[in-house]
Write a protein that holds these residues in place. Sequence first.
Motif, mmCIF file in Angstrom:
data_model
loop_
_atom_site.group_PDB
_atom_site.id
_atom_site.type_symbol
_atom_site.label_atom_id
_atom_site.label_comp_id
_atom_site.label_asym_id
_atom_site.label_seq_id
_atom_site.Cartn_x
_atom_site.Cartn_y
_atom_site.Cartn_z
ATOM 1 N N GLN A 100 -23.013 -0.445 2.603
ATOM 2 C CA GLN A 100 -22.750 0.705 3.460
ATOM 3 C C GLN A 100 -23.247 1.969 2.760
ATOM 4 O OE1 GLN A 100 -18.815 0.995 5.426
ATOM 5 N NE2 GLN A 100 -18.308 -0.907 4.360
ATOM 6 N N ARG A 119 -21.827 8.379 -0.355
ATOM 7 C CA ARG A 119 -21.436 7.232 -1.176
ATOM 8 C C ARG A 119 -22.111 5.974 -0.657
ATOM 9 N NH1 ARG A 119 -15.786 7.375 1.259
ATOM 10 N NH2 ARG A 119 -15.188 8.554 -0.591
ATOM 11 N N THR A 120 -22.337 5.060 -1.575
ATOM 12 C CA THR A 120 -22.858 3.741 -1.242
ATOM 13 C C THR A 120 -21.858 2.700 -1.715
ATOM 14 O OG1 THR A 120 -25.140 4.529 -1.494
ATOM 15 C CG2 THR A 120 -24.787 2.148 -1.503
ATOM 16 N N ILE A 121 -21.584 1.711 -0.865
ATOM 17 C CA ILE A 121 -20.618 0.665 -1.186
ATOM 18 C C ILE A 121 -21.315 -0.686 -1.087
ATOM 19 C CG2 ILE A 121 -18.349 -0.297 -0.668
ATOM 20 C CD1 ILE A 121 -17.810 2.228 1.015
ATOM 21 N N TYR A 122 -21.255 -1.451 -2.179
ATOM 22 C CA TYR A 122 -21.792 -2.808 -2.211
ATOM 23 C C TYR A 122 -20.607 -3.782 -2.205
ATOM 24 C CZ TYR A 122 -25.929 -0.284 -3.803
ATOM 25 O OH TYR A 122 -26.978 0.598 -3.912
ATOM 26 N N THR A 123 -20.648 -4.749 -1.308
ATOM 27 C CA THR A 123 -19.503 -5.642 -1.125
ATOM 28 C C THR A 123 -19.929 -7.098 -1.199
ATOM 29 O OG1 THR A 123 -18.408 -4.022 0.301
ATOM 30 C CG2 THR A 123 -17.625 -6.298 0.430
ATOM 31 N N ASP A 144 -15.310 -4.572 -3.427
ATOM 32 C CA ASP A 144 -16.076 -3.405 -3.011
ATOM 33 C C ASP A 144 -16.448 -2.585 -4.243
ATOM 34 O OD1 ASP A 144 -15.895 -3.740 -0.103
ATOM 35 O OD2 ASP A 144 -13.758 -3.369 -0.399
ATOM 36 N N GLN A 145 -17.736 -2.394 -4.436
ATOM 37 C CA GLN A 145 -18.243 -1.597 -5.565
ATOM 38 C C GLN A 145 -18.700 -0.245 -5.021
ATOM 39 O OE1 GLN A 145 -18.613 -2.228 -9.078
ATOM 40 N NE2 GLN A 145 -19.094 -0.036 -9.010
ATOM 41 N N TYR A 146 -17.890 0.797 -5.272
ATOM 42 C CA TYR A 146 -18.227 2.156 -4.851
ATOM 43 C C TYR A 146 -19.051 2.823 -5.957
ATOM 44 C CZ TYR A 146 -14.470 1.741 -1.351
ATOM 45 O OH TYR A 146 -13.663 1.342 -0.314
ATOM 46 N N ASP A 147 -20.094 3.520 -5.566
ATOM 47 C CA ASP A 147 -20.883 4.190 -6.593
ATOM 48 C C ASP A 147 -20.159 5.395 -7.183
ATOM 49 O OD1 ASP A 147 -21.061 5.890 -4.456
ATOM 50 O OD2 ASP A 147 -23.241 6.053 -4.453
#
Length: 290
Positions: A100, A119-123, A144-147
Amino acid sequence: PNGQLGLRDDKTAFGIEETWMAQTRPSLALDRRWTSSLQLGFTRNRIAGRVLGRPFGFDNRLLLARWTNDHILYEGASAGTPEAAMTDSTLSFRWGGEVQQEEGTNQFDQPGLSLHGARTIYTGLTELQGRFGRCSGFAGVRVDQYDDLGAHPTAYGGLACAATRVLTLRASGGNTYRAPAFHELFFIPFFGRPDLKPERSVGADLGIDWTPTPAGRLSLTGYYSRLDDLIQLTFAQTAGLFVSENVAEARIRGFEVAGEYRWEPGFDSGFDYTYADSTDLVHERELRKR
């Protein structure tokens, strides 16, 4: 009359809100037991207006890409037949990932008054689903990995069992993590609260479903949650406006009753009632905006 500050009526005030959405979700059956899907989406929400001669506005944009894979790990001999719903066993597994990218900008954003964020979220996500005779259940984990906020894992699960052909008992629970939305950080009421903390919770619910006829259903559900740093909309008497704030420790509990009946195809009726008891545990007071 009560001595509280507030905005006076403004007959020239106006406000508009626009929401634009686009989404597609192609899927491909790689074989009988493996289906792969790709979801792509875009959402834009824009708010603009004028109060007391002053313009205000906020623009929020979200891009989403989600890839999931569903595998049938086990399937009973008569799965897919009406009799299988009460007797057979099935087991499936889902895994995938999500990205996202979100941006939010206040109209008043300018050098020296930063009212925007991105923000960018890698899930990564996994979920196991199964049916075993009269019972069905699910369990899942996602990270969820939030930058801007780091990595945050969450887990959830649930179980439902048919006590009889018309009565089903169910329970579910899990934990959640919610980062402050950009409109909470940079907009509400005008300049937001950039110091808001993320919200964390642990909760569970227990319910019963009664289906006396194929056309009628009645359900009762009780729920309970404990929250840390709950993001709450509160009326600030000094400013006369609603603002977002964190409630250090909170509890939300209650129940919901719902029913529906299909009189004939295309004609349904129903009702629902919800009771919620929301409490600020630190100050021992009711949370009225929940």
